[in-house]
Scaffold this active site. Structure first.
Site, PDB file in Angstrom:
ATOM      1  N   MET A   1       6.223   5.281   2.767  1.00 31.56           N
ATOM      2  CA  MET A   1       4.904   5.061   3.361  1.00 31.56           C
ATOM      3  C   MET A   1       4.115   3.932   2.707  1.00 31.56           C
ATOM      4  O   MET A   1       3.178   3.401   3.301  1.00 31.56           O
ATOM      5  CB  MET A   1       4.061   6.338   3.278  1.00 31.56           C
ATOM      6  CG  MET A   1       3.615   6.678   1.876  1.00 31.56           C
ATOM      7  SD  MET A   1       2.123   7.724   1.774  1.00 31.56           S
ATOM      8  CE  MET A   1       0.874   6.694   2.496  1.00 31.56           C
ATOM      9  N   TYR A   2       4.445   3.534   1.480  1.00 28.88           N
ATOM     10  CA  TYR A   2       3.695   2.473   0.818  1.00 28.88           C
ATOM     11  C   TYR A   2       3.888   1.162   1.575  1.00 28.88           C
ATOM     12  O   TYR A   2       5.002   0.654   1.698  1.00 28.88           O
ATOM     13  CB  TYR A   2       4.145   2.293  -0.635  1.00 28.88           C
ATOM     14  CG  TYR A   2       3.951   3.504  -1.524  1.00 28.88           C
ATOM     15  CD1 TYR A   2       3.030   4.510  -1.202  1.00 28.88           C
ATOM     16  CD2 TYR A   2       4.671   3.653  -2.698  1.00 28.88           C
ATOM     17  CE1 TYR A   2       2.853   5.621  -2.011  1.00 28.88           C
ATOM     18  CE2 TYR A   2       4.498   4.757  -3.528  1.00 28.88           C
ATOM     19  CZ  TYR A   2       3.589   5.735  -3.174  1.00 28.88           C
ATOM     20  OH  TYR A   2       3.418   6.829  -3.991  1.00 28.88           O
ATOM     21  N   SER A   3       2.802   0.633   2.055  1.00 30.70           N
ATOM     22  CA  SER A   3       2.838  -0.583   2.891  1.00 30.70           C
ATOM     23  C   SER A   3       3.774  -0.404   4.082  1.00 30.70           C
ATOM     24  O   SER A   3       4.325  -1.369   4.616  1.00 30.70           O
ATOM     25  CB  SER A   3       3.247  -1.815   2.074  1.00 30.70           C
ATOM     26  OG  SER A   3       2.278  -2.135   1.110  1.00 30.70           O
ATOM     27  N   LEU A   4       3.955   0.862   4.500  1.00 29.71           N
ATOM     28  CA  LEU A   4       4.808   1.206   5.648  1.00 29.71           C
ATOM     29  C   LEU A   4       6.190   0.554   5.545  1.00 29.71           C
ATOM     30  O   LEU A   4       6.678  -0.065   6.485  1.00 29.71           O
ATOM     31  CB  LEU A   4       4.117   0.817   6.961  1.00 29.71           C
ATOM     32  CG  LEU A   4       2.853   1.620   7.286  1.00 29.71           C
ATOM     33  CD1 LEU A   4       2.225   1.138   8.589  1.00 29.71           C
ATOM     34  CD2 LEU A   4       3.156   3.118   7.375  1.00 29.71           C
TER      35      LEU A   4
END
Length: 307
Positions: free
Chosen positions: A39-42
């Site tokens: 999910m970090y920076s998708l």
């Protein structure tokens, strides 16, 4: 590695080019554990993690960790801990990370919509397929983690080996049940937000959100901290740090490194100095009296960080 990825996701995030020196310096300092999440920076954080480590390190010399659970899209199968989402997510993460396996695959949160048995069996199959070496978990209630460990033992599935929980000087509720549970079961504790999202460094004030770009835009932190006693603890951190001629960040990390069961805090660095300070915290020794001075005014908090 949450700090590195796509600034469009969070304005304080550094892009790939700006991230490279941080990975290089971390490796030079002996840091070999790199923690990210889909999910970090998708997904872009995983891409940056994979590309920079491939350029700068040998695969077997680093430990790469990522996570699954949070939404990666708007579809009903783009989130959670169902077998379908886990199997899709591990393949997508490996592709972005440019590796055949991750060393540690973690569930980012507890999924109330999926039976834990389904999640555990899927994670066991990920391990057996060679796509992950170990599995870990992140913030949840101790009874949930105990249930997961019991179910894994009952079915002879792979056990969680780590807990990435919310733990720092101004949030110590994990000491009640989660930390003792992990210590009893030999599970490594790798706390997130060891500096309370910068709060313990003195970057936040009572009157406003703070001076840094992250503090000004970090609405999440305002739901976690900012009580009167929280600021009093920060003052004690500052006092003891001054006495020892170290930074507040180093003092807060040193305290956490002295806590039983803690393997290593998960740090974030947006300036190279942050890495230098984190490494330096390993050399700071605290007496029982100094630890008591930092801890004694703590007041219980509501459970924070599980959602």
């Amino acid at each position: 590695m949450m700090t590195y990825g796509d600034p469009k996701w969070r304005e304080w995030v550094l892009d790939e080019r700006a991230s490279r020196p941080f990975v290089q310096r971390a490796l030079e300092l002996g840091i070999n554990f790199f923690d990210t999440a889909d999910m970090y920076s998708l997904g872009v954080s995983e891409e940056v993690t994979g590309k920079t480590l491939k350029e700068q390190a040998k695969r077997d010399q680093v430990v790469i960790a990522t996570k699954v659970f949070n939404p990666m899209g708007d579809g009903p199968n783009d989130k959670g801990l169902s077998r379908k989402h886990i199997m899709d997510s591990i393949n997508n993460s490996l592709s972005r990370l440019q590796t055949d396996y991750v060393d540690l695959y973690q569930i980012h949160r507890w999924d109330y919509e999926t039976p834990i048995d389904e999640t555990l069996e899927a994670l066991h199959d990920v391990i057996k397929a060679g796509k992950a070496r170990y599995i870990g978990a992140s913030s949840m209630y101790a009874w949930q983690f105990a249930s997961a460990l019991y179910k894994a033992d009952l079915h002879n599935w792979t056990r969680f080996v780590s807990m990435q929980n919310h733990y720092n000087l101004v949030y110590r509720e994990e000491e009640r049940e989660m930390v003792p549970l992990c210590r009893e079961n030999g599970i490594g504790i790798i706390p997130w937000s060891p500096l309370a999202r910068g709060f313990l460094t003195g970057s936040r004030t009572k009157s406003d959100w703070g001076k840094t770009l992250r503090s000004k835009s970090d609405t999440f932190a305002h739901r976690l901290y900012y009580r009167e006693t929280d600021f009093e603890i920060v003052e004690r951190v500052a006092t003891l740090a001054s006495q020892k001629s170290v930074s507040q960040a180093q003092m807060a990390l040193a305290w956490l490194l002295h806590k039983p069961g803690v393997t290593a805090p998960i740090i974030g660095a947006s300036k190279l100095l942050h890495l230098e300070e984190a490494a330096g915290a390993l050399e700071i020794k605290l007496s029982d009296e100094e630890i008591k001075y930092l801890e004694e005014i703590y007041q219980p908090h509501s459970v924070l960080g599980h959602q």
